[in-house]
Structures are given as structure tokens and as C-alpha cells.
Scaffold this motif. Structure first.
Motif, PDB file in Angstrom:
ATOM      1  N   GLY A   1       4.085  13.775 -11.171  1.00 14.90           N
ATOM      2  CA  GLY A   1       4.064  13.697  -9.859  1.00 14.90           C
ATOM      3  C   GLY A   1       4.309  14.890  -9.190  1.00 14.90           C
ATOM      4  O   GLY A   1       3.715  15.891  -8.447  1.00 14.90           O
ATOM      5  N   PRO A   2       5.794  15.383  -9.390  1.00 20.62           N
ATOM      6  CA  PRO A   2       6.334  16.571  -8.790  1.00 20.62           C
ATOM      7  C   PRO A   2       5.739  17.688  -9.478  1.00 20.62           C
ATOM      8  O   PRO A   2       5.539  18.716  -8.557  1.00 20.62           O
ATOM      9  CB  PRO A   2       7.780  16.366  -8.822  1.00 20.62           C
ATOM     10  CG  PRO A   2       7.991  15.322  -9.866  1.00 20.62           C
ATOM     11  CD  PRO A   2       6.823  14.309  -9.826  1.00 20.62           C
ATOM     12  N   LEU A   3       5.274  17.866 -10.416  1.00 28.48           N
ATOM     13  CA  LEU A   3       4.781  18.836 -11.123  1.00 28.48           C
ATOM     14  C   LEU A   3       3.215  19.025 -10.191  1.00 28.48           C
ATOM     15  O   LEU A   3       2.899  20.303 -10.133  1.00 28.48           O
ATOM     16  CB  LEU A   3       4.540  18.671 -12.646  1.00 28.48           C
ATOM     17  CG  LEU A   3       5.853  18.603 -13.387  1.00 28.48           C
ATOM     18  CD1 LEU A   3       5.358  18.430 -14.905  1.00 28.48           C
ATOM     19  CD2 LEU A   3       6.717  19.949 -13.407  1.00 28.48           C
TER      20      LEU A   3
ATOM     21  N   SER B   1       4.401  24.680 -22.062  1.00 30.44           N
ATOM     22  CA  SER B   1       5.032  23.832 -20.927  1.00 30.44           C
ATOM     23  C   SER B   1       4.484  22.313 -21.135  1.00 30.44           C
ATOM     24  O   SER B   1       5.395  21.462 -21.171  1.00 30.44           O
ATOM     25  CB  SER B   1       4.742  24.247 -19.435  1.00 30.44           C
ATOM     26  OG  SER B   1       5.334  25.570 -19.011  1.00 30.44           O
ATOM     27  N   ALA B   2       3.137  22.249 -21.379  1.00 25.40           N
ATOM     28  CA  ALA B   2       2.505  21.104 -21.480  1.00 25.40           C
ATOM     29  C   ALA B   2       3.078  20.492 -22.798  1.00 25.40           C
ATOM     30  O   ALA B   2       3.711  19.239 -22.921  1.00 25.40           O
ATOM     31  CB  ALA B   2       0.911  21.042 -21.853  1.00 25.40           C
ATOM     32  N   ALA B   3       3.488  21.105 -24.108  1.00 30.30           N
ATOM     33  CA  ALA B   3       3.760  20.600 -25.127  1.00 30.30           C
ATOM     34  C   ALA B   3       5.333  20.309 -25.140  1.00 30.30           C
ATOM     35  O   ALA B   3       5.687  19.097 -25.477  1.00 30.30           O
ATOM     36  CB  ALA B   3       3.680  21.482 -26.264  1.00 30.30           C
ATOM     37  N   PHE B   4       5.908  21.111 -24.501  1.00 31.99           N
ATOM     38  CA  PHE B   4       7.480  20.946 -24.436  1.00 31.99           C
ATOM     39  C   PHE B   4       7.784  19.903 -23.528  1.00 31.99           C
ATOM     40  O   PHE B   4       8.710  18.866 -24.037  1.00 31.99           O
ATOM     41  CB  PHE B   4       8.303  22.292 -23.877  1.00 31.99           C
ATOM     42  CG  PHE B   4       9.709  22.200 -23.858  1.00 31.99           C
ATOM     43  CD1 PHE B   4      10.506  22.632 -24.936  1.00 31.99           C
ATOM     44  CD2 PHE B   4      10.293  22.022 -22.673  1.00 31.99           C
ATOM     45  CE1 PHE B   4      11.858  22.515 -24.927  1.00 31.99           C
ATOM     46  CE2 PHE B   4      11.537  21.879 -22.413  1.00 31.99           C
ATOM     47  CZ  PHE B   4      12.605  22.313 -23.776  1.00 31.99           C
TER      48      PHE B   4
ATOM     49  N   SER C   1       3.307  24.213 -14.128  1.00 33.62           N
ATOM     50  CA  SER C   1       3.429  22.650 -13.435  1.00 33.62           C
ATOM     51  C   SER C   1       2.075  22.009 -13.798  1.00 33.62           C
ATOM     52  O   SER C   1       2.536  20.699 -14.170  1.00 33.62           O
ATOM     53  CB  SER C   1       3.480  22.751 -11.988  1.00 33.62           C
ATOM     54  OG  SER C   1       4.907  23.395 -11.745  1.00 33.62           O
ATOM     55  N   LEU C   2       1.045  22.504 -13.791  1.00 28.51           N
ATOM     56  CA  LEU C   2      -0.083  21.668 -13.964  1.00 28.51           C
ATOM     57  C   LEU C   2      -0.189  21.477 -15.582  1.00 28.51           C
ATOM     58  O   LEU C   2      -0.701  20.237 -15.921  1.00 28.51           O
ATOM     59  CB  LEU C   2      -1.365  22.580 -13.667  1.00 28.51           C
ATOM     60  CG  LEU C   2      -2.694  21.639 -13.641  1.00 28.51           C
ATOM     61  CD1 LEU C   2      -2.285  20.687 -12.530  1.00 28.51           C
ATOM     62  CD2 LEU C   2      -4.027  22.517 -13.212  1.00 28.51           C
TER      63      LEU C   2
END
Length: 463
Positions: free
Chosen positions: A64-66, A286-289, A412-413
Motif C-alpha cells: 500500500g505505501p509503495l 526492487s521487485a525481487a529484493f 515503488s511500483l
């Protein structure tokens, strides 16, 4: 221009010397606070979810915050291009504090998630405002060092944040993990205030011939649509009609990808060489980490009977490695090419996620996943500062805000979509072992994609 402002043409003296000292300390302090919150919330969220009976909203508390952060990033980027980063920085800090207050006083999971949404809105805008501030204050020669300092600002939170959050949650209350940060934001802003007061106006002001960029209401609408799509993806699994959740989830992903296209450079989704691939690698990494990281403490608490305090230490090694690798790449400078730094970093993240997957699926000792996460942090430490440097280097003064927001939006996304998807995957299996394996398997696929795109961050290599 007032004397408090550092002209970007002044020879580089070092980020902790002369006119750069207090702005460096202040900006790094804000990064420190955001880092502490990120690590602390990841540590305590399993406990919060259990106390507030909010397992169904666990992933949304992170995604949500992302998602709302994307709205803040677009607004702050556009606002910064029009009027400079001063007003966006103050407004974003106020929203960040408001979100902390709401989450810290929550007595139900929906209220806590609402606070996290507001916190994300302010945090996303804050990130972009800080990047634009760096571009306006520091000369290009100091950009690698200040971005390395931002990464190093995670060092102390990584050492004490997870452990301290666990102690506070167990001895006092998890509420204070949120509320304790509120009073620290103001001193950090006061350190930056003298520089903010004297910033040069952006293009189009102070008698310049061309007007400032217009308000990008269309981009703001696309950002809102992308955020709503991510939130819808998170909530789709709550629908009990057979087949409908899968259709809604697929539609939400498509809508989010369509909505993000106007918010990033052209060619980003097709991995065009140069800046578009820089932005895409940020999003995939970012998505993976983060898609894997938020489940590591959860895994240790549920499968290995760790306490929240010691489960949080899982994140310490990775955060330390992140800061250490960022410092090393900053010292290496051009001796380590951008392309090589991106490629090595992405492969390190991939290796760490595979180790977490193997630990879960094969019931290896928890130490394997904990040690492996050090490689993930090191990979991100190589990736993030270099991609930040490349983004600013490929930007003009007129589009610093747009490109900085695009980079943050990708962060973020990418993380928000990954967390929403991992939440669906986690709920799809009948055993916790299968659920965790599914989560880390999805993160591994995303890491493979990041490694594949990483060589395209620069132009075609000479033959």
C-alpha cells in the motif's frame, strides 16, 4: 542568490566539507529515518498482524505505501520542476509524519494500513524532493559520493533498527516503533532549511525567457490509477467467487502497467538501451529484493520459531552489505563501469533469492537464508547508487524532477506489484512451506529479469 546556497559549478570540496556539510547531514538524516522505518516495520509486522488479526492485510501493509508513494513521486517531481524542491520537501515530510501518527495510534489493521498509505504518500514525495535537491546543490563530481552516503545512511538502522524494533515491540508496544520516529524529522529538516531558503528558482522564473513546466494533471491521474490498480490487486483475493480473483488480478496488473507508461521515459517497458533500461532495472531489482525481504522475518518466526527481535536481525546483514557495497562502488568510481556494476549487482540479488528458496523448499538451516541475504544487500549496494548517478547524468535541469520521479516510481511500483503478487501466491497454497517457496520462486523470476536487462543500461558495447 544567498550565500547559504551551494552553486553547482563550485569545485567539489567533499560532501562533508565547507558549504555541503549541513545539507549532507540533514538529507542523510531523512534517509536514515526512512530506512529505520522500513527495517523496523518489516521486523514487527508479523507481531502486529497477529495482534490485530490482520493476516489478510499483511501484504497490503507493505504494498500500500509503495503504491501511494507513486502518487507522491509524480506530484513532487512535477512540483519540483515548477518551483524547486523546497515546498515539496516540507509537504512530503509533513505527510510522512501524519502517516506515522495514524499508524502509531491504530487499534485495528485497517486503520494501520490507512496510516501506512499516508506515510507512503509522503515518503514517495520525500524521495523525489531529495533527489532533485541533490541535483540542484551538489556538482556532478560529488553525486556518486552523496548517493553512496544515502546508502550508507542505512548502516546504523541496519545495526540497531531491527533489533531495537523487536525490543520496543516486546517490552513496550509496537505502537512506539512508529511514534518514536516522529520527533526526529524536524531536526533533520532544520539542518537543510538554510540551503532551501536560498535555492535558485527553477527555469522559467527570475526573469528567464521560458515559463515553468505546466501542472501535469494527466500524469497525476495516471499515477493515481496505477496506485489503485496495485491496491485492487492486493484486495482481489478477498473475493470468494471462483475464477473472479484471477481475472481481477490479471486486469489490475495490465492497468498498472498501462498507467505507468506516461510516468517513465519512453521505451522503459520494452527495455530500450540507456535511461529506459536504467529505470526498468531499478523496478525489477526492487521487485525481487523487497518482494522476498518482507517474508524473511515472517519465515523465521513461523518456520524456525525465531522471536521478532532475532528475526529482525535477518535484515541487518543485508543492510550492512548494501551500505558497504555502496561505499566501495563510490570509491571505485569509473574503474567499475556502470554496466558491470548493474550486472554484478543483479546477479548477487538473484543468487540470494535462490538461496532463500532452497532454504524453504529443502528445509535447510535458517543460517543459509540469513547469510545469503548478505549477497542481496551487496548487490543492491552496487546497483542503486550507480543507477541514481546514471539517471541524473542523463537528465537536464528541465527534466530532473520527471526522471527522478520515474526512478522512484520504478522502485515503488515494482516493489508494490511484487508484494501484491506475492500476497496472492502466499495465500494460494495450503501449507506454509509451499507458500514461502512460492513467494521466493516469484522473486527469483523477477531477479532473472533484472539480470537480463542490466547489460542494457548503457549503449551497445563496441565490437
Amino acid at each position: 542568490m544567498q550565500d547559504s546556497v551551494v552553486p553547482a559549478t563550485r569545485p567539489a570540496a567533499g560532501i562533508l566539507r565547507g558549504p555541503y556539510l549541513w545539507v549532507t547531514v540533514g538529507t542523510c538524516a531523512l534517509v536514515f529515518l526512512a530506512a529505520f522505518e522500513s527495517l523496523a516495520v518489516t521486523t514487527i509486522m508479523p507481531l502486529v498482524s497477529r495482534e490485530l488479526d490482520g493476516a489478510g492485510l499483511y501484504a497490503l501493509a507493505f504494498a500500500g505505501p509503495l503504491a501511494t508513494g507513486v502518487i507522491g513521486m509524480v506530484a513532487a517531481g512535477n512540483w519540483s520542476d515548477r518551483r524547486g524542491p523546497t515546498a515539496p520537501l516540507y509537504a512530503s515530510a509533513a505527510l510522512f509524519v501524519l502517516g506515522l501518527l495514524i499508524a502509531g495510534t491504530a487499534v485495528s489493521m485497517p486503520v494501520l494500513v490507512a496510516g501506512r498509505l499516508v506515510q507512503g504518500l509522503g515518503g514517495g514525495a520525500l524521495t523525489v524532493a531529495l533527489y532533485v535537491l541533490v541535483a540542484r546543490i551538489y556538482p556532478g563530481a560529488l553525486h556518486p559520493k552523496i548517493f553512496a552516503a544515502f546508502s550508507a545512511a542505512w548502516v546504523v538502522p541496519s545495526l540497531v533498527g531491527p533489533f531495537a524494533a523487536g525490543i520496543v515491540a516486546q517490552v513496550f508496544s509496537w505502537h512506539w516503533v512508529f511514534l518514536g520516529v516522529v520527533g526526529l524529522v524536524i531536526p533533520a529538516l532544520l539542518m537543510i532549511a538554510p540551503v532551501l531558503r536560498g535555492l535558485e528558482p527553477p527555469p522559467g522564473q527570475a526573469g528567464e525567457s521560458h515559463p515553468p513546466p505546466p501542472w501535469a494533471l494527466g500524469r497525476l491521474a495516471w499515477a493515481t490509477l496505477a496506485a489503485l490498480a496495485v491496491l485492487g490487486l492486493n484486495l482481489s483475493r478477498e473475493i470468494r467467487i471462483p475464477g473472479v480473483p484471477a481475472l481481477l488480478a490479471a486486469a489490475a496488473v495490465v492497468i498498472a502497467l498501462l498507467a505507468v507508461r506516461p510516468l517513465v521515459p519512453r521505451g522503459t517497458l520494452t527495455a530500450r538501451r540507456g535511461l529506459p533500461s536504467v529505470i526498468l532495472v531499478r523496478g525489477l531489482a526492487s521487485a525481487a529484493f523487497f518482494g522476498a525481504e518482507v517474508y524473511l522475518p515472517y519465515l523465521l518466526i513461523e518456520q524456525y520459531a525465531f522471536s521478532p527481535t532475532f528475526a529482525g536481525l535477518t535484515l541487518t546483514g543485508g543492510a550492512l552489505a548494501w551500505a558497504g557495497a555502496a561505499a566501495v562502488q563510490g570509491r571505485l568510481g569509473t574503474r567499475l563501469s556502470h554496466r558491470r556494476a548493474a550486472g554484478i549487482g543483479a546477479l548477487m540479488v538473484l543468487g540470494a533469492v535462490i538461496l532463500a528458496l532452497a532454504t524453504t523448499a529443502l528445509h535447510w538451516p535458517a543460517a543459509v537464508a540469513i547469510a545469503g541475504w548478505i549477497f542481496a544487500g551487496g548487490g543492491m549496494g552496487l546497483l542503486y547508487p550507480r543507477l541514481s548517478v546514471m539517471t541524473l547524468a542523463l537528465s537536464s535541469k528541465e527534466n530532473e524532477g520527471f526522471n527522478s520521479s520515474a526512478m522512484s516510481i520504478a522502485d515503488s511500483l515494482g516493489g508494490a506489484l511484487a508484494l501484491a503478487a506475492t500476497g496472492i501466491v502466499f495465500a494460494a497454497f495450503t501449507t506454509t512451506t509451499e507458500s514461502f517457496a512460492g513467494v521466493f520462486g516469484l522473486a527469483a523470476v523477477l531477479a532473472v529479469a533484472a539480470a537480463a536487462v542490466a547489460p542494457r543500461v548503457t549503449g551497445r558495447p563496441r565490437t
